[in-house]
Write a protein that holds these residues in place. Structure first.
Motif, PDB file in Angstrom:
ATOM      1  N   GLY A 183       5.557  24.111  -5.621  1.00 50.37           N
ATOM      2  CA  GLY A 183       6.385  23.251  -4.784  1.00 50.37           C
ATOM      3  C   GLY A 183       6.461  21.801  -5.191  1.00 50.37           C
ATOM      4  N   GLN A 184       5.370  21.247  -5.706  1.00 49.44           N
ATOM      5  CA  GLN A 184       5.323  19.823  -6.012  1.00 49.44           C
ATOM      6  C   GLN A 184       5.822  19.570  -7.428  1.00 49.44           C
ATOM      7  N   SER A 185       6.946  18.859  -7.548  1.00 54.94           N
ATOM      8  CA  SER A 185       7.510  18.608  -8.875  1.00 54.94           C
ATOM      9  C   SER A 185       7.027  17.286  -9.468  1.00 54.94           C
ATOM     10  N   VAL A 186       6.675  16.311  -8.648  1.00 50.36           N
ATOM     11  CA  VAL A 186       6.102  15.044  -9.111  1.00 50.36           C
ATOM     12  C   VAL A 186       4.673  14.996  -8.584  1.00 50.36           C
ATOM     13  N   MET A 187       3.712  14.932  -9.472  1.00 48.75           N
ATOM     14  CA  MET A 187       2.306  15.019  -9.080  1.00 48.75           C
ATOM     15  C   MET A 187       1.776  13.661  -8.615  1.00 48.75           C
ATOM     16  N   HIS A 188       2.458  13.107  -7.628  1.00 52.02           N
ATOM     17  CA  HIS A 188       2.094  11.855  -6.968  1.00 52.02           C
ATOM     18  C   HIS A 188       2.444  12.100  -5.504  1.00 52.02           C
ATOM     19  N   LEU A 189       1.470  11.970  -4.632  1.00 57.78           N
ATOM     20  CA  LEU A 189       1.673  12.246  -3.212  1.00 57.78           C
ATOM     21  C   LEU A 189       2.936  11.566  -2.687  1.00 57.78           C
ATOM     22  N   HIS A 190       3.761  12.308  -1.980  1.00 58.41           N
ATOM     23  CA  HIS A 190       4.940  11.745  -1.331  1.00 58.41           C
ATOM     24  C   HIS A 190       5.393  12.674  -0.214  1.00 58.41           C
ATOM     25  N   PHE A 191       5.940  12.080   0.810  1.00 59.48           N
ATOM     26  CA  PHE A 191       6.460  12.812   1.966  1.00 59.48           C
ATOM     27  C   PHE A 191       7.973  12.654   1.991  1.00 59.48           C
ATOM     28  N   HIS A 192       8.671  13.761   2.093  1.00 63.95           N
ATOM     29  CA  HIS A 192      10.125  13.754   2.253  1.00 63.95           C
ATOM     30  C   HIS A 192      10.396  13.678   3.761  1.00 63.95           C
ATOM     31  N   VAL A 193      11.224  12.742   4.177  1.00 64.52           N
ATOM     32  CA  VAL A 193      11.653  12.671   5.574  1.00 64.52           C
ATOM     33  C   VAL A 193      13.156  12.922   5.552  1.00 64.52           C
ATOM     34  N   GLN A 229       0.831  -1.197   0.000  1.00 71.29           N
ATOM     35  CA  GLN A 229       0.000   0.000   0.000  1.00 71.29           C
ATOM     36  C   GLN A 229       0.873   1.257   0.000  1.00 71.29           C
ATOM     37  N   PHE A 230       1.971   1.197   0.744  1.00 75.08           N
ATOM     38  CA  PHE A 230       2.939   2.290   0.835  1.00 75.08           C
ATOM     39  C   PHE A 230       4.341   1.714   0.722  1.00 75.08           C
ATOM     40  N   ALA A 231       5.264   2.540   0.265  1.00 73.21           N
ATOM     41  CA  ALA A 231       6.672   2.139   0.217  1.00 73.21           C
ATOM     42  C   ALA A 231       7.520   3.284   0.751  1.00 73.21           C
ATOM     43  N   VAL A 232       8.700   2.934   1.224  1.00 74.83           N
ATOM     44  CA  VAL A 232       9.685   3.916   1.677  1.00 74.83           C
ATOM     45  C   VAL A 232      10.894   3.759   0.776  1.00 74.83           C
ATOM     46  N   LEU A 233      11.159   4.803   0.002  1.00 72.44           N
ATOM     47  CA  LEU A 233      12.256   4.797  -0.952  1.00 72.44           C
ATOM     48  C   LEU A 233      13.374   5.702  -0.461  1.00 72.44           C
ATOM     49  N   MET A 234      14.606   5.299  -0.683  1.00 68.46           N
ATOM     50  CA  MET A 234      15.742   6.135  -0.311  1.00 68.46           C
ATOM     51  C   MET A 234      15.920   7.200  -1.385  1.00 68.46           C
ATOM     52  N   GLY A 235      16.140   8.437  -0.953  1.00 68.01           N
ATOM     53  CA  GLY A 235      16.336   9.540  -1.875  1.00 68.01           C
ATOM     54  C   GLY A 235      17.744   9.542  -2.447  1.00 68.01           C
ATOM     55  N   ARG A 236      17.863   9.579  -3.750  1.00 70.64           N
ATOM     56  CA  ARG A 236      19.181   9.572  -4.400  1.00 70.64           C
ATOM     57  C   ARG A 236      19.935  10.879  -4.143  1.00 70.64           C
ATOM     58  N   TYR A 237      19.228  11.992  -4.077  1.00 69.54           N
ATOM     59  CA  TYR A 237      19.842  13.300  -3.794  1.00 69.54           C
ATOM     60  C   TYR A 237      19.527  13.634  -2.348  1.00 69.54           C
ATOM     61  N   GLN A 238      20.556  13.714  -1.507  1.00 73.41           N
ATOM     62  CA  GLN A 238      20.358  13.829  -0.070  1.00 73.41           C
ATOM     63  C   GLN A 238      20.810  15.199   0.431  1.00 73.41           C
ATOM     64  N   ALA A 294      14.693   9.895   3.057  1.00 75.70           N
ATOM     65  CA  ALA A 294      13.755   8.910   2.518  1.00 75.70           C
ATOM     66  C   ALA A 294      12.459   9.575   2.066  1.00 75.70           C
ATOM     67  N   LEU A 295      11.722   8.853   1.229  1.00 78.10           N
ATOM     68  CA  LEU A 295      10.432   9.304   0.722  1.00 78.10           C
ATOM     69  C   LEU A 295       9.383   8.247   1.053  1.00 78.10           C
ATOM     70  N   VAL A 296       8.257   8.672   1.615  1.00 78.57           N
ATOM     71  CA  VAL A 296       7.134   7.783   1.880  1.00 78.57           C
ATOM     72  C   VAL A 296       6.128   8.016   0.763  1.00 78.57           C
ATOM     73  N   VAL A 297       5.798   6.944   0.033  1.00 75.90           N
ATOM     74  CA  VAL A 297       5.015   7.066  -1.192  1.00 75.90           C
ATOM     75  C   VAL A 297       3.892   6.020  -1.211  1.00 75.90           C
ATOM     76  N   PRO A 298       2.655   6.432  -1.483  1.00 73.36           N
ATOM     77  CA  PRO A 298       1.599   5.430  -1.653  1.00 73.36           C
ATOM     78  C   PRO A 298       1.690   4.781  -3.039  1.00 73.36           C
ATOM     79  N   TYR A 299       1.287   3.521  -3.129  1.00 69.10           N
ATOM     80  CA  TYR A 299       1.234   2.846  -4.429  1.00 69.10           C
ATOM     81  C   TYR A 299       0.210   3.503  -5.342  1.00 69.10           C
ATOM     82  N   ALA A 300      -0.926   3.863  -4.781  1.00 69.00           N
ATOM     83  CA  ALA A 300      -1.982   4.470  -5.593  1.00 69.00           C
ATOM     84  C   ALA A 300      -1.507   5.819  -6.119  1.00 69.00           C
TER      85      ALA A 300
END
Length: 149
Positions: A98-108, A30-39, A46-52
């Motif tokens: 502010g939003q460059s990718v139009m898919h909900l995501h949280f930057h942590v 349902q959700f994934a946590v991806l590591m950010g390539r540019y830190q 990390a980025l928290v991203v829903p599959y939907a």
């Protein structure tokens, strides 16, 4: 939350294996946590991203909002533990500019005293570094993922 897929969307493609070099520390389908390539501040970003394919926070139901915020809090605590940081900053943008990718995501974003945040970095991390960070965060989150997609 419906599993809507938008081919060509950076996150839809990353979550479904259509992009290479994506390192996932957590995935429950349902959700994934991806590591950010540019830190921007250092290891653990990390980025928290829903599959939907959900465009923004305004498009979530109340229960979906609760689910994603619960995971964001868990990831924030995990980053603090795994990377020995003093805190985190959580960022989520809704719409332009502010939003460059139009898919909900949280930057942590991991934070340390004197880290000069906010700032951008143009230097991407290597796959080796991202794999190591992904494994560290996965271990703290109790996830068996921690691997590239």
């Amino acid at each position: 939350m419906p599993h809507v897929d938008e081919p060509g969307c950076h996150f839809c493609d990353a979550l479904r294996g259509r992009e290479r070099g994506v390192f996932c520390a957590f995935d429950d389908g349902q959700f994934a946590v991806l590591m950010g390539r540019y830190q921007p501040t250092g290891p653990g970003y990390a980025l928290v991203v829903p599959y939907a394919h959900i465009p923004d926070l305004h498009s979530l139901s109340q229960s979906e909002c609760g689910q994603v915020l619960h995971l964001v809090a868990r990831v924030s605590a995990g980053i603090t533990s795994a990377f020995d940081v003093t805190g985190t900053t959580v960022v989520e943008n809704n719409g332009r500019p502010g939003q460059s990718v139009m898919h909900l995501h949280f930057h942590v974003v991991p934070r340390w005293e004197g880290d000069r945040y906010p700032r951008r970095t143009e230097k991407p991390e290597s796959d080796r570094v991202l794999a190591e960070q992904s494994a560290r965060l996965a271990a703290v989150l109790g996830s068996s993922t921690g691997r590239p997609r």
